[in-house]
Every structure is written in C-alpha cells, then in structure tokens.
Design an enzyme around this catalytic site. Structure first.
Site, mmCIF file in Angstrom:
data_model
loop_
_atom_site.group_PDB
_atom_site.id
_atom_site.type_symbol
_atom_site.label_atom_id
_atom_site.label_comp_id
_atom_site.label_asym_id
_atom_site.label_seq_id
_atom_site.Cartn_x
_atom_site.Cartn_y
_atom_site.Cartn_z
ATOM 1 N N ASN A 206 -16.592 -7.098 8.363
ATOM 2 C CA ASN A 206 -16.324 -8.112 7.439
ATOM 3 C C ASN A 206 -16.255 -7.562 6.002
ATOM 4 O O ASN A 206 -16.310 -6.417 5.581
ATOM 5 C CB ASN A 206 -17.539 -9.346 7.494
ATOM 6 C CG ASN A 206 -18.826 -8.572 7.194
ATOM 7 O OD1 ASN A 206 -18.956 -8.294 5.912
ATOM 8 N ND2 ASN A 206 -19.840 -8.247 8.213
ATOM 9 N N ARG A 207 -15.928 -8.441 5.199
ATOM 10 C CA ARG A 207 -15.600 -7.939 3.779
ATOM 11 C C ARG A 207 -16.737 -7.688 2.889
ATOM 12 O O ARG A 207 -16.436 -7.568 1.717
ATOM 13 C CB ARG A 207 -14.675 -9.105 3.069
ATOM 14 C CG ARG A 207 -13.377 -9.405 3.808
ATOM 15 C CD ARG A 207 -12.706 -10.331 3.131
ATOM 16 N NE ARG A 207 -11.582 -10.697 3.795
ATOM 17 C CZ ARG A 207 -10.365 -9.946 3.567
ATOM 18 N NH1 ARG A 207 -10.291 -8.921 2.872
ATOM 19 N NH2 ARG A 207 -9.223 -10.522 4.128
#
Ligand code: CTP
Length: 416
Positions: A206-207
């Site tokens: 994820n970011r």
C-alpha cells in the site's frame, strides 16, 4: 519574539517572502539572513522593506556589531526556508562561511529547516546523511512536500506552504509546558505499510510512507517517552526522521504483529499508525511465478487485525491503545461517519481519523486529523505538518492518561 529567517538560494525563496509577512503580521521581530545565492532570486530591497531591518549576507559586513555572533545568540527561533541541499551540507558540516551558517552555529534556540530541492538531490545519500546528522543534533528538519517542482518534474522536494512552516516553527517555541510531559512513558508506534508476498519478487502493498508514524515516534521521544518504532517498509530517510528511537524493521503484517505485541509487553501506550494489509495471498510461491498466458486468480485470506487483538487480548493489561483510520468517505457516509463506526468497532481508547485521497494523507508533509474516543466522540482535531499533528495526538493521549489516573485515584485505587 525575535526570529531569524534564513533564506538559501533556491527558487522557493519567493515563498519565504510570504512566510516573512506571516511572521511579521503575527507581531514577531524578524531578521532576514539570506545567502548570496538567495539574493539572486529575491533582492535585498524586498527583505529590508518587509522586515524593517537591515539585510546582510556576509560576516564582514556590520563587523563593529559582531553580527555573525550577535544575530544567532539573540535569536529566540531560527527558521531557514528554503534550506537547499548546499545549505544542509554546510550546516551539517558546521561551516561558517557566510552570515547564515555563522548564525546557525551561534544560535542556541530551536532551529527549523524547511528543505526544498529537486527530488534527486533530496534522496541523494549525501543529503540523507546530512539531514540525519542535523536531526541527531536536535535541529528540526521538515520533510519537503511532494508535488510540482521547477520545470516539468514532480516528486518530494517542494517547500511546504508558508502557513505550515510558520505553524511548525512556532510550535517549537510554544510547546514549553508539554516539553517533557511523556517522561517515563513507554511507547510502541507502528508505521509504514506492510507487504504481503506473492512470490520471492512480488507483493501486495500500500501507499503508506510511514511519515506520520515517524513523526509520532519523534514527537513522543522529544516529550521524554521511551519509544520503539516498528517500521514496515519505511524509507531510511523517513526512519532517520524519527530521531532518537529504537527501530524494529518489519515487512509483513504477521511480522509487524509479533514485533508490536512483543514491544507492547512493556509499553504503556501502543499507537497503530501502520497501514496493515487486511488480506494476504493464501499461498506464497517458492519461486517466481511465470507468465502462463492464463491470467491467474488470486485467493486472499484475512490477516489478523493487530489493533483489534491489542484491545481484546492486551499484551499488558491497562495499556492505552491508539488506532488510525485512513478514510476517503463514500456513498455510505463521510470520513467522520466511517471513523465513528470504526471507533466503536475497533474498541481502541483513541482513534485518529484522517482523510486520504486527492493528494491528502499518504506521502504528503501535512495531514488533517480528528481524534475520537471509543464512543466516537471527538476529543481533538488538528491540521498542519505531520510533526504538529503528532503533537496534537500526544496531547490527546496525555489527556487520556491523566483522566484515567484521576478516575483510578477517584475510585480509591492507586494508578499503576
Ligand atoms: N489494523 C491492524 N491490523 C490489520 C488492519 C488494520 O492493526 N490487519 C489497524 C491499523 O494499523 C489502523 C486501524 O487498524 O490503526 C485501522 O485500519 P483500517 O484498515 O482502516 O481498518 P479496517 O478495519 O480494515 O477498516 P476498513 O473496512 O476501512 O478497511
């Protein structure tokens, strides 16, 4: 307050003009100390007119007033915006080859550097090492914002907005009463984003950059807490930004779970700022998956909810558990509606809700949060640089610990 505004030679020097106006409007006395190169971008007349004070760049001007020593010694706060790669290098090296670096050497007040440069320069190992050196010495170095840089390129390196720099700088001097209010408190903070492997080379991730978690760790350490940072895939420069904390690097959700629970056995407060995967691939291939021409279907299985487990099966009974909720809002409800539902569902003592998406949250230098209690009631709100948001979260945690101690004392039992 007597503030020195240092300006190094970067295109973002024009934003320092707005910062100067902001600080002046708030009634501060501001002495501007540009570098020679800074005057190529914004001239002396602008600085003198807006500050109402003389402007020199060299140690050989104003020699009778020993300006190279006096300006730094008299300052109550020093802010350098923009701080270029060269300025960071000279400051880290302890140089005194112009009035600004001499001022940095003589200043004994809080110093905030707001870097701005091209992404390549910011990420270069030399700059990363210089920033780590400065932070280790107690200099506050903001993370640059991400976005459009000079020319066509984009990435981390933009100078944060003048309002954010002013708020972060003033928070350094305004926070005297909270300076050491977490002394003796043991804290575990998780940060970053987990990676769930598919095969030896691929993962689901994820970011999350880990910046907010690193800022939380740093803020707690600054306030006297003993801090362990469980860092899931956080870049070295971001980890360095956490300052004086013990770092446990992890990769997957399961590794994070074990590291957090192990640290939490001795912790008074656990803050789950990491973005932990909700699902992981059911199987992990032992060797690299090959392209077969048939698009594979991934089967995922649910991971353990580390936060929920900390609430239902606490490694140390009575500890305070703080969760995070990154929400975008959707047709079913706004950011806060989802946050309230999550606060009740997760059962953490405090839930920090932040709006993400559309450039907000992940990777950005600033953040906007609402802190809810376990009933979903708002106990605090904060917006600004992640370091300032971190302090607001610790203010809420401190208030929670105090309320709990009062409650325990009121009930006739001694707080542990
Ligand atoms: N979290 C956790 N373990 C997980 C997933 C999340 O500890 N396996 C923690 C995060 O660190 C964060 C909080 O739970 O503190 C909120 O995470 P989030 O993913 O927003 O919660 P979910 O319950 O997955 O809600 P959603 O339905 O919005 O995905």
């Amino acid at each position: 307050m007597r503030i020195v505004l240092g300006v190094a030679g970067g295109i973002a020097a024009y934003k320092a003009v707005l910062l100067l106006r902001l600080l002046r409007e708030q009634g501060h006395e501001v002495r501007v100390v540009p570098t020679r190169a800074a005057l190529e971008f914004v001239g002396r007349a602008t600085w003198e007119a807006l500050s109402g004070q003389p402007v020199t760049t060299e140690v050989f001007e104003d020699v009778d007033r020993v300006a190279h020593v006096a300006i730094g010694k008299q300052a109550e706060l020093v802010v350098v915006a923009p701080a270029t790669a060269d300025l960071l290098a000279r400051a880290a090296g302890g140089h005194a080859d112009d009035l600004l670096t001499a001022t940095l050497l003589t200043a004994r007040c809080p110093v905030l550097l707001a870097p701005a440069m091209h992404t390549e320069m910011w990420e270069h190992p030399a700059t990363v090492a210089n920033v780590a050196t400065l932070r280790a010495r107690g200099v506050h170095v903001l993370d640059p914002a991400s976005g459009r840089l000079t020319g066509a390129d984009t990435g981390p390196g933009r100078l944060p907005e003048p309002e954010a720099i002013a708020a972060a700088a003033l928070a350094l001097v305004g926070g005297d009463d909270r300076t050491r209010d977490l002394t003796g408190v043991r804290v575990v903070v998780s940060a970053g984003g987990t990676r769930e492997p598919l095969d030896p080379v691929r993962f689901l991730g994820n970011r999350s950059s880990g910046r907010q978690g690193a800022a939380l760790a740093r803020a707690a350490a600054e306030r006297g807490a003993q801090v362990t940072l469980v860092a899931a895939n956080v870049a070295p420069d971001v980890v360095a930004g956490a300052g004086d904390v013990a770092v446990v690097p992890v990769e997957t959700g399961e590794e994070l779970r074990h590291a957090v629970r192990s640290g939490a056995k001795d912790a008074d407060v656990v803050v789950m700022a990491a973005a932990v995967a909700d699902y992981r691939p059911e199987t992990v291939a032992g060797s690299k998956l090959k392209k077969t021409g048939d698009a594979p279907v991934l089967r995922l299985v649910e991971t353990v909810d580390v936060l929920r487990e900390l609430v239902t099966d606490p490694p140390r009974p009575g500890q305070t558990v703080v969760g995070f909720a990154a929400e975008t809002g959707d047709a079913a409800g706004g950011v806060l509606d989802h946050g309230r539902a999550k606060a009740r569902r997760k059962g953490a003592d405090l839930l920090v809700v932040n709006a993400v998406g559309g450039g907000r949250g992940f990777g950005a230098a600033t953040n906007e949060v609402t802190v809810l209690d376990r009933d979903g009631e708002v106990v605090a709100t904060a917006a600004g640089p992640k370091q300032e948001v971190a302090h607001a979260v610790w203010d809420a945690v401190r208030a929670h610990l105090d309320a709990r101690a009062d409650g325990a004392a009121g009930a006739g039992t001694l707080p542990s």
